[in-house]
Design a protein around this motif. Structure first.
Motif, PDB file in Angstrom:
ATOM      1  N   PHE A 785       0.840  -1.203   0.000  1.00 19.38           N
ATOM      2  CA  PHE A 785       0.000   0.000   0.000  1.00 19.38           C
ATOM      3  C   PHE A 785       0.875   1.253   0.000  1.00 19.38           C
ATOM      4  O   PHE A 785       0.613   2.208  -0.736  1.00 19.38           O
ATOM      5  N   LYS A 786       1.928   1.202   0.794  1.00 17.69           N
ATOM      6  CA  LYS A 786       2.789   2.383   0.905  1.00 17.69           C
ATOM      7  C   LYS A 786       3.671   2.542  -0.335  1.00 17.69           C
ATOM      8  O   LYS A 786       3.729   3.626  -0.930  1.00 17.69           O
ATOM      9  N   GLU A 787       4.381   1.466  -0.707  1.00 18.30           N
ATOM     10  CA  GLU A 787       5.372   1.569  -1.783  1.00 18.30           C
ATOM     11  C   GLU A 787       4.752   1.605  -3.178  1.00 18.30           C
ATOM     12  O   GLU A 787       5.288   2.248  -4.074  1.00 18.30           O
ATOM     13  N   CYS A 788       3.649   0.874  -3.340  1.00 18.66           N
ATOM     14  CA  CYS A 788       3.032   0.823  -4.673  1.00 18.66           C
ATOM     15  C   CYS A 788       2.063   1.991  -4.873  1.00 18.66           C
ATOM     16  O   CYS A 788       2.254   2.838  -5.749  1.00 18.66           O
ATOM     17  N   LEU A 789       1.007   2.033  -4.050  1.00 19.55           N
ATOM     18  CA  LEU A 789      -0.024   3.048  -4.279  1.00 19.55           C
ATOM     19  C   LEU A 789       0.485   4.457  -4.014  1.00 19.55           C
ATOM     20  O   LEU A 789       0.207   5.377  -4.786  1.00 19.55           O
ATOM     21  N   HIS A 790       1.224   4.647  -2.920  1.00 19.80           N
ATOM     22  CA  HIS A 790       1.655   5.991  -2.560  1.00 19.80           C
ATOM     23  C   HIS A 790       3.110   6.254  -2.896  1.00 19.80           C
ATOM     24  O   HIS A 790       3.612   7.350  -2.600  1.00 19.80           O
ATOM     25  N   LYS A 796      -0.062   8.549 -10.500  1.00 20.48           N
ATOM     26  CA  LYS A 796      -0.970   7.842 -11.400  1.00 20.48           C
ATOM     27  C   LYS A 796      -2.395   7.858 -10.856  1.00 20.48           C
ATOM     28  O   LYS A 796      -2.635   8.086  -9.672  1.00 20.48           O
ATOM     29  N   THR A 797      -3.319   7.578 -11.753  1.00 24.06           N
ATOM     30  CA  THR A 797      -4.717   7.409 -11.360  1.00 24.06           C
ATOM     31  C   THR A 797      -4.916   5.957 -10.957  1.00 24.06           C
ATOM     32  O   THR A 797      -4.628   5.043 -11.742  1.00 24.06           O
ATOM     33  N   VAL A 798      -5.385   5.731  -9.729  1.00 29.01           N
ATOM     34  CA  VAL A 798      -5.551   4.362  -9.219  1.00 29.01           C
ATOM     35  C   VAL A 798      -6.963   4.199  -8.677  1.00 29.01           C
ATOM     36  O   VAL A 798      -7.424   5.014  -7.864  1.00 29.01           O
ATOM     37  N   ILE A 799      -7.645   3.173  -9.137  1.00 31.04           N
ATOM     38  CA  ILE A 799      -8.947   2.787  -8.571  1.00 31.04           C
ATOM     39  C   ILE A 799      -8.765   1.388  -8.000  1.00 31.04           C
ATOM     40  O   ILE A 799      -8.451   0.454  -8.742  1.00 31.04           O
ATOM     41  N   TYR A 800      -8.923   1.248  -6.681  1.00 26.26           N
ATOM     42  CA  TYR A 800      -8.659  -0.046  -6.071  1.00 26.26           C
ATOM     43  C   TYR A 800      -9.842  -0.496  -5.226  1.00 26.26           C
ATOM     44  O   TYR A 800     -10.442   0.286  -4.494  1.00 26.26           O
ATOM     45  N   VAL A 801     -10.182  -1.774  -5.387  1.00 25.37           N
ATOM     46  CA  VAL A 801     -11.211  -2.414  -4.565  1.00 25.37           C
ATOM     47  C   VAL A 801     -10.520  -2.986  -3.334  1.00 25.37           C
ATOM     48  O   VAL A 801      -9.434  -3.560  -3.447  1.00 25.37           O
ATOM     49  N   THR A 802     -11.115  -2.829  -2.164  1.00 24.87           N
ATOM     50  CA  THR A 802     -10.515  -3.418  -0.967  1.00 24.87           C
ATOM     51  C   THR A 802     -11.581  -3.747   0.062  1.00 24.87           C
ATOM     52  O   THR A 802     -12.635  -3.097   0.115  1.00 24.87           O
ATOM     53  N   HIS A 803     -11.322  -4.794   0.846  1.00 20.87           N
ATOM     54  CA  HIS A 803     -12.171  -5.133   1.983  1.00 20.87           C
ATOM     55  C   HIS A 803     -11.542  -4.654   3.280  1.00 20.87           C
ATOM     56  O   HIS A 803     -12.162  -4.735   4.338  1.00 20.87           O
ATOM     57  N   GLN A 804     -10.281  -4.176   3.211  1.00 19.09           N
ATOM     58  CA  GLN A 804      -9.597  -3.698   4.396  1.00 19.09           C
ATOM     59  C   GLN A 804      -9.936  -2.224   4.607  1.00 19.09           C
ATOM     60  O   GLN A 804      -9.482  -1.361   3.851  1.00 19.09           O
ATOM     61  N   VAL A 805     -10.715  -1.973   5.641  1.00 23.11           N
ATOM     62  CA  VAL A 805     -11.163  -0.602   5.916  1.00 23.11           C
ATOM     63  C   VAL A 805      -9.977   0.313   6.190  1.00 23.11           C
ATOM     64  O   VAL A 805     -10.022   1.515   5.902  1.00 23.11           O
ATOM     65  N   ALA A 811      -7.508   7.456   0.713  1.00 20.80           N
ATOM     66  CA  ALA A 811      -8.020   7.621  -0.649  1.00 20.80           C
ATOM     67  C   ALA A 811      -8.578   9.025  -0.848  1.00 20.80           C
ATOM     68  O   ALA A 811      -9.135   9.626   0.062  1.00 20.80           O
ATOM     69  N   ASP A 812      -8.423   9.549  -2.076  1.00 26.21           N
ATOM     70  CA  ASP A 812      -9.015  10.858  -2.411  1.00 26.21           C
ATOM     71  C   ASP A 812     -10.530  10.755  -2.531  1.00 26.21           C
ATOM     72  O   ASP A 812     -11.240  11.734  -2.355  1.00 26.21           O
ATOM     73  N   LEU A 813     -10.990   9.560  -2.903  1.00 28.64           N
ATOM     74  CA  LEU A 813     -12.435   9.347  -3.060  1.00 28.64           C
ATOM     75  C   LEU A 813     -12.751   7.918  -2.650  1.00 28.64           C
ATOM     76  O   LEU A 813     -12.047   6.985  -3.039  1.00 28.64           O
TER      77      LEU A 813
END
Length: 1490
Positions: A785-790, A796-805, A811-813
């Motif tokens: 989550f830290k190294e890849c997404l952030h 980049k524009t990232v839309i991610y599905v997650t069950h981990q609250v 997230a921006d949205l």
């Protein structure tokens, strides 16, 4: 007696052989050539001047050019000298006789022509690759003319005993020069090209064996570079045959295809023809491709080859009837009835020329037919593959992968095979007409009886053909169903073995096969009747015809009888072929129907997504009023009222309960879900990471690069971001490790991280990640989550599905989905209190954290007095050598022999001769070989009776009508009829026995093959791609079912036929053995020389087919990923490459066969010319690749399913206590240990959570418990019973597991929950309610009988996992294993599942592997594994109390990324003091977070 038109018109042969005629003919030919050469030279003068200037700098001309120039100059000067000598020496004033004038003119024109040719070679031609076609044609004609004149000289010398010296000198001098020019013009080119090819390409080198996957390819096309004579005689196959004779051939030794035979050159032509026939560039989507249009496109793309084969076919047909036509004249000639001088020589010449034409035309006809078949098959396979990549979701659900694989492996092959039959429809009437003309010439009006008999036999074949067609269709339908089931079972073999269901599913396959064999039995017995008609037809027609002759009073003379019998034998082929051709036409139509219907399936909507170039808009993703549905006919759309706008660089999180439409939202952005209304727009390129990992077979590096060029700096950063470096250090070959099918030798976390790395390396603009953190542990998830997404994707524009609250606040949205709608949207803090849907998810997460916070850290005691093998915490100074999950162990780190240590090996291919045991085991499998001697006896009797009947007719019929017949006409016919009936009865017995033995053998082989496969250990399936097994179960099984019995039978029967011919020849003309014996020796030598190449090429054909199926199967399952990355063209290119790799050995197999047949035919023609009476037939000895299927009947088997000496009590296990004693496990003798000395006890009824980093050996421990792999050292005891002494089925049926990869099978909801049919509906509904699926199933119209598609694709991943939960609730075992059982569900559903499990399995031993710490905190005990060793084993409270425990660290990592009001937070400092020693400092405290 009528005189043949060809011989009896009293042509003045003597006048044609007069010197005047020959000189005029020669002079005319040389004059025409001289004029043609002048015109040719004049037209090309400018171009030749340019070439001459270019060649001026060259040091010297090639040897072939110098040799041709020298020969032409010698011929020119030789003829000029003879002309001058003749003029001055024989001049008698100016009164020259006519023949002298013709001779002088001939010599003058010869001299002029050859001197002009020499001038052209000096001035107009230098060193082009080939001599001009004009010169080569002229040299060929001159050779024929010179050899003919020399033969006439010998003829005249024999007749007149004198010959002019000038003629002898001219013809003797011209012949060797003509021979040299022919060799230079036709053969030198192929010699030189082969020599240069050897210099350029390692065509015939030795070395390591390569397979179809190897990129190393053979040299340039031998066929393309062959000259005229080389092509005519198949000499171009020589280098490959020489190589095959010296060594074992590999694919890299097989030359490339000509571009016209390669799918790269073929497919664009075929596609354009199909589009023009369909009248649309996107005909498939319009449903415009019909069977007729598809057939027309195939014909138009190969029309030149079809016309050429038609010409060869016509020449062959005419040539075959020359022999039967001339036999009567030959018999009359031998009887002394001679019509003109030299009639015997003319007859011999006619016989031999006809035989040579028959040989040449048949060989090239057959070769070109196979060439057409290869082209057609390659075009269809490419078309099916491209269509498969563009299918819509509905179309994919309507056609399973097994059905589509059959289209490629069976239907495309059958359409290609039709090339053998395509000329029969017009050729059969021509053959029958020619036969009737010959019979009419010999037997007069009785030929009408022959026609009637022929017509009756053809009619008798029609119902047989229709029956065969019907049975063939049924066989194909049953095969489709069986292959679909087999494909699904192979994909899910691990879960079948874990559940102990494999034998139940084997019985399902056997039952499907029984349906297939019911039709197969009818088919083979119908084919036996067809065989009977084929062999009995000539006899039947002969009986009717000769009987009609007797009734009509037409005298039967021996010459006419022999001619008629030979005609009937030739007529046998069209009689048999017409119904067979009609049957093949229908079979081909069925296959074309199936292919065309597939090509008409609905494709993805091309306008579903509007794609804009990168950086052309600030909006990256936009959906306006979008409604989407996986099933367009459904009234309730999957997604509705979607309105979404995502700006460039935004991070968007998608959450929601199971089945709310999260995954569908991502796929609709890719255009995968059919759009009902609205617009979808994307700006830039996309990369997609699916929830269920899609990994290709091949190296890890290739999976990450995914077709992109290697950038080492970027590659290293991606590996670091995805935490893959340590995993690669563990693997024996690092990123060069070959991954098994579907990533079988990787853990779930490793697969997930590899596909994340693939997306990161692709460097797209928009990243769509479907729950990428569920399959990894808390630490790795935080790192990703830290190294890849952030980190890597910060811009980049990232839309991610997650069950981990815990991943939502940053997230921006945040989009919260509910029932296919976006129920809430906004920042985390904004929507937290604005609706119930999001609050439910966050509330469940808080409850889980509250449970964590409520753990009493001060008690230091445990309520359970469990036996603890390793209590407390071991030293934290552990070696940093990371253990990997067992599946990741792939072999020895031997850089030299890398391939040998890999898990997935190249497909095995036998080397050298096919062992006698293979044939012996095949022929003795059915009834222990009892039918074989009966078959041979029937064939021997048939051969004796056939020879006897022909002898009888030849002996009993008078030589001419003037001779008294030895027996009466009625006796002649009666005896012939008796012999005919007896021979027909023998052939019927032989045919029935052959198909009976073949059918029984095929059934036994099928059962043995599948039993061996289903009983094979999981290591076999891990290392064997399913494409190989499917190839055995489909293509090879079809060969065993239908083709191999007839082919093995034909070898034996043809051998008996040959022995019969030899016996006849030894009785009639023993002198023929003077030639026959050396010819037989030459035949044997040729076959031995050829067989090595043929055998290896046939094996390569078998080996190279599986990769096509494997690649197609992978492409179909990963088509969404391929499209999302925009890599369709690359995968199509791979398909083209694999298809050509299959066609190469197939093409050269055809070439090698015709090379042998041509030489054997020439040798038989030599014998025929010597004996003038008897033809010889030599069997062709083809090794069929389907025999390779026998190899799969000797796979190492698993331990027995049940042990009779150790039958367990029905209540076992009653306690559920599991004890590990020094458990050490590895995946092979050459592999490192994965579990290293585990000793501990799981008390009965206790709940144990197993935790550890990805690859620490958790899943391996579970596999050892279920005996998927047996311990190398140590024991596992359940209730005091060593499980290694228990039968596999007895063990696995008493344990339950919910696997990491949720599996559903095609069928119904009921069959998925209860595959063994052990429970009633009430119990099933109760289980559904318990696993939260009751309401979902009740919504469906068919309730428990609602359909489940292949792989359960009409259910979400979370729902599939709930179904797996329902299975174990039904089973209620005393021991339950949960392997990431709730990875694909949201936290709220996870909590419900945990409550359900605690209620349903309160008294069972439950072992839980989970990356969610909350899932294991409720356990009585926690077992922490690291590097295959137990590091910690104690109660959660004790481990958390110990501030230095690794479990406390894992909890800290999980809680530190959460955003609840009060969390238990750890500050962790990790310091590396040494490459193998790390120091961990942990400070814990309760902190308040905003």
């Amino acid at each position: 007696m009528p005189t043949p038109p060809l011989l009896g018109m009293r042509i003045d042969v003597e006048s044609l052989l007069q010197p005047v005629f020959l000189h005029v003919f020669s002079a005319s030919c040389h004059l025409i050539f001289l004029l043609s050469l002048s015109l040719f030279w004049l037209c090309n003068r400018t171009r030749h001047k340019l070439e001459s200037s270019k060649h001026g700098a060259e040091s010297r001309s090639p040897l072939r050019h110098r040799l041709a120039l020298f020969t032409c100059l010698v011929l020119g000067l030789f003829n000029l000298s003879l002309c001058l000598l003749d003029f001055f020496w024989y001049r008698d004033g100016w009164r020259w006789p006519r023949d002298r004038v013709a001779g002088q003119l001939d010599l003058a024109l010869r001299a002029a022509a050859w001197l002009a040719t020499s001038a052209y070679l000096v001035l107009g031609f230098r060193s082009a690759k080939r001599f001009p076609a004009l010169l080569r044609i002229w040299w060929g004609l001159f050779f024929l003319m010179s050899s003919s004149f020399l033969a006439i000289d010998f003829f005249c010398l024999r007749q007149r005993a004198a010959l002019p010296t000038r003629a002898w000198v001219l013809d003797t001098g011209s012949f060797p020069c003509a021979l040299v020019l022919c060799c230079v013009g036709f053969l030198w080119n192929s010699w030189e090209e082969q020599k240069s090819s050897d210099a350029r390409e390692p065509l015939l080198n030795g070395g390591a064996h390569e397979s179809c996957h190897d990129t190393t390819t053979g040299g340039a096309s031998l066929f393309r570079n062959a000259g005229f004579l080389s092509t005519l005689t198949f000499y171009w196959m020589g280098p490959l045959l020489a190589a095959g004779h010296r060594k074992t051939l590999d694919l890299k030794d097989v030359p490339q295809l000509d571009e016209r035979d390669s799918v790269i050159g073929l497919f664009p032509i075929f596609k354009s023809k199909l589009e023009s026939c369909s009248g649309s560039s996107n005909s498939a989507s319009d449903g415009a491709i019909t069977t007729l249009k598809l057939a027309r496109a195939l014909i138009l793309s190969t029309w030149k080859q079809i016309l050429l084969t038609a010409l060869y076919c016509l020449v062959y047909t005419v040539a075959t009837y020359v022999g039967p036509y001339l036999i009567d004249y030959f018999v009359q000639y031998l009887n002394g009835n001679r019509k003109f001088a030299n009639e015997g020589y003319m007859l011999v010449m006619a016989f031999v020329i006809a035989k040579i034409l028959e040989c040449l035309s048949q060989r090239h006809w057959f070769f070109r037919l196979q060439q057409v078949g290869i082209r057609v098959r390659a075009s269809l396979v490419a078309m099916i593959y491209q269509k498969g990549l563009t299918l819509s979701s509905c179309s994919k659900q309507s056609r399973t992968s097994g059905e589509v694989i059959n289209l490629m492996s069976v239907d495309a092959d059958r359409v290609g095979l039709f090339s053998w039959y395509m000329h029969d429809l017009w050729m059969v009437p021509v053959q029958v007409a020619l036969a009737l003309l010959i019979l009419y010439a010999n037997l007069g009006i009785a030929s009408l009886a022959a026609f009637a008999a022929t017509f009756i036999v053809m009619l008798a074949n029609v119902p047989l053909g229709k029956m065969q067609e019907k049975y063939q269709e049924k066989i194909m339908e049953c095969k489709d169903t069986r292959m679909k089931a087999t494909s699904e079972i192979l994909r899910n073999m691990r879960i079948l073995k874990l559940q102990g269901w494999e034998m139940k599913f084997l019985s399902k396959i056997i039952k499907l096969r029984e349906n297939e064999t019911n039709w197969l039995r009818k088919y083979v017995y119908t084919s036996a009747m067809t065989t009977f008609v084929f062999w009995g037809a000539p006899t039947f027609v002969a009986v009717i015809t000769f009987g009609a002759c007797m009734l009509l009073g037409i005298p039967l003379e021996s010459g006419k009888v022999l001619s008629a019998l030979a005609t009937f034998r030739v007529l046998q082929e069209p009689i048999y072929n017409l119904p067979d051709t009609i049957s093949m036409v229908i079979q081909t139509k069925v296959s074309l129907d199936r292919i065309s219907s597939f090509l008409c399936l609905e494709e993805l909507q091309s306008n579903a997504v509007q794609r804009l170039p990168r950086r052309s808009s600030e909006v990256a993703v936009e959906v306006i009023n979008g409604s989407f549905s996986w099933d367009p006919s459904s009234e309730v759309p999957t997604l509705k009222d979607l309105n979404l706008q995502v700006l460039q660089g935004m991070k968007v999180a998608v959450c929601g309960i199971v089945g709310s439409g999260k995954s569908s939202l991502l796929t609709c952005l890719l255009g995968e879900v059919p759009k009902i209304s609205g617009t979808v727009g994307l700006c830039g390129t996309t990369a997609y990471v699916p929830q269920s990992p899609w990994i290709q077979s091949g190296k890890i590096q290739d999976n990450i690069l995914f077709g992109k060029e290697m950038d080492h700096e970027k590659y290293d950063k991606v590996l670091e971001a995805c935490s893959l470096k340590k995993d690669l250090e563990i693997l024996p070959f690092g990123d060069q490790t070959v991954i098994g099918e579907r990533g079988i030798n990787l853990s779930g976390g490793q697969k997930q991280r590899i596909q994340i790395a693939r997306a990161l390396y692709h460097d797209a603009d928009i990243f769509l990640l479907d729950d990428p953190f569920s399959a990894v542990d808390a630490h790795t998830g935080s790192h990703l989550f830290k190294e890849c997404l952030h980190g890597h994707l910060a811009s980049k524009t990232v839309i991610y599905v997650t069950h981990q609250v815990e991943f939502l606040p940053s997230a921006d949205l945040v989009l919260c989905m509910r029932d296919g709608r976006i129920a809430q949207a906004g920042k985390y803090a904004e929507i937290l209190n604005s609706g119930t849907e999001f609050m439910e998810l966050v509330g469940a997460h808080k409850d889980a954290l509250a449970a964590l916070a409520s753990v009493d850290l001060g008690t230091g005691t445990s309520d359970n007095n469990a036996e603890v093998g390793t209590s407390g915490t071991k030293s934290s100074a552990q070696t940093s050598t990371q253990a990997n999950d067992a599946d990741a162990q792939n072999g020895k780190a031997d850089e030299v022999n890398t391939q040998k240590g890999q898990l997935v090996q190249e497909e095995e291919r036998e080397k050298g001769k096919v062992g006698f045991w293979v044939y012996w085991s095949y022929i003795t499998m059915a009834y222990k070989g009892a039918l074989v001697p009966l078959m041979l006896l029937a064939q021997i009797l048939f051969q004796i009776l056939q020879i006897g009947s022909n002898y009888w007719m030849a002996w009993a019929a008078p030589v001419s009508k003037d001779v008294e017949p030895p027996v009466s006409g009625s006796v002649l016919i009666y005896v012939y009829v008796a012999l005919a009936l007896a021979s027909s009865f023998c052939i019927l017995i032989r045919a029935v026995l052959l198909v009976t033995a073949g059918y029984k053998t095929a059934t036994l082989l099928f059962n043995k093959l599948h039993t061996c496969i289903f009983r094979a250990p999981m290591s076999f399936f891990d290392s064997t791609p399913s494409g190989r097994i499917l190839n055995r179960a489909s293509t090879d099984q079809s060969e065993v079912d239908i083709n191999i019995p007839s082919q093995i039978g034909s070898v034996a029967f043809t051998t008996i036929q040959l022995l019969g011919i030899i016996a006849v020849m030894s009785q009639v003309a023993w002198q023929v053995f003077i030639v026959f014996i050396p010819v037989i020796a030459a035949c044997i030598w040729y076959q031995n020389y050829y067989i090595g190449t043929s055998r290896e090429l046939s094996r390569l054909v078998g080996v190279c087919k599986a990769p096509i199926i494997q690649h197609f199967s992978e492409s179909m399952s990963g088509s969404m990923i391929i499209r999302s990355f925009g890599h369709e063209a690359r995968f199509v290119g791979t398909n083209f490459h694999l298809s050509d790799d299959y066609s190469r050995p197939k093409f050269h197999t055809a070439g090698a066969m015709e090379w042998l047949c041509f030489r054997l035919d020439m040798l038989s023609t030599l014998t025929f010319a010597f004996s003038l009476v008897f033809l010889i037939s030599v069997p062709k000895g083809v090794i069929d690749p389907g025999i390779a299927g026998l190899a799969y009947t000797s796979i190492a088997s698993e331990p027995p399913l049940s042990v009779e000496t150790n039958k367990l009590d029905s209540s076992w296990p009653s306690k559920g206590e599991i004890e590990l004693r020094n458990l050490q496990v590895r995946y092979g003798p050459h592999m490192p240990f994965v579990l290293r000395g585990l000793t501990c006890t799981f008390s009965g009824g206790m709940k144990t959570g197993i935790v550890g980093r990805t690859g620490s050996g958790k899943s391996t421990l579970i596999q050892a418990l279920f005996r998927i792999i047996d311990p190398t050292v140590g024991q596992i005891l359940i209730d005091g019973v060593d499980i290694s002494t228990v039968g596999l089925h007895d063990l696995r049926s008493r344990l339950s597991i919910i696997p990491q990869d949720p599996t559903m099978f095609e069928g119904t909801v009921r069959s998925n929950l209860d595959p063994l049919e052990e429970y009633n509906d009430e119990a099933i509904w109760e289980a559904l309610e318990s696993c939260q699926l009751g309401e979902e199933v009740r919504k469906k119209e068919l309730k428990l009988d609602s359909g489940v598609t292949e792989n359960g694709e009409n259910w979400s991943m979370g729902q599939r996992q709930l179904v797996c939960l329902g299975r174990v609730i039904l089973k209620k075992s005393k021991v339950l294993v949960l392997d990431e059982a709730t990875a694909s569900v949201d936290t709220a559903t996870d909590n419900l599942i945990q409550k359900t499990l605690r209620k349903q399995f309160s008294e069972s031993t439950v072992i839980t592997i989970a990356h969610r710490i909350t899932s294991v905190l409720a356990s009585d005990m926690v077992l922490l594994l690291d590097n295959g060793v137990i590091v910690e084993h104690d109660t959660p409270a004790r481990l958390l109390e110990n501030k230095s425990s690794l479990f406390a660290k894992l909890v800290a990592e999980y809680t530190s990324r959460s955003s609840s009001k009060k969390v238990f937070k750890f500050l962790v400092t990790i310091q590396f003091e040494h490459p193998h020693i790390l120091r961990i400092t942990i400070i814990s405290e309760f902190v308040e977070t905003p």
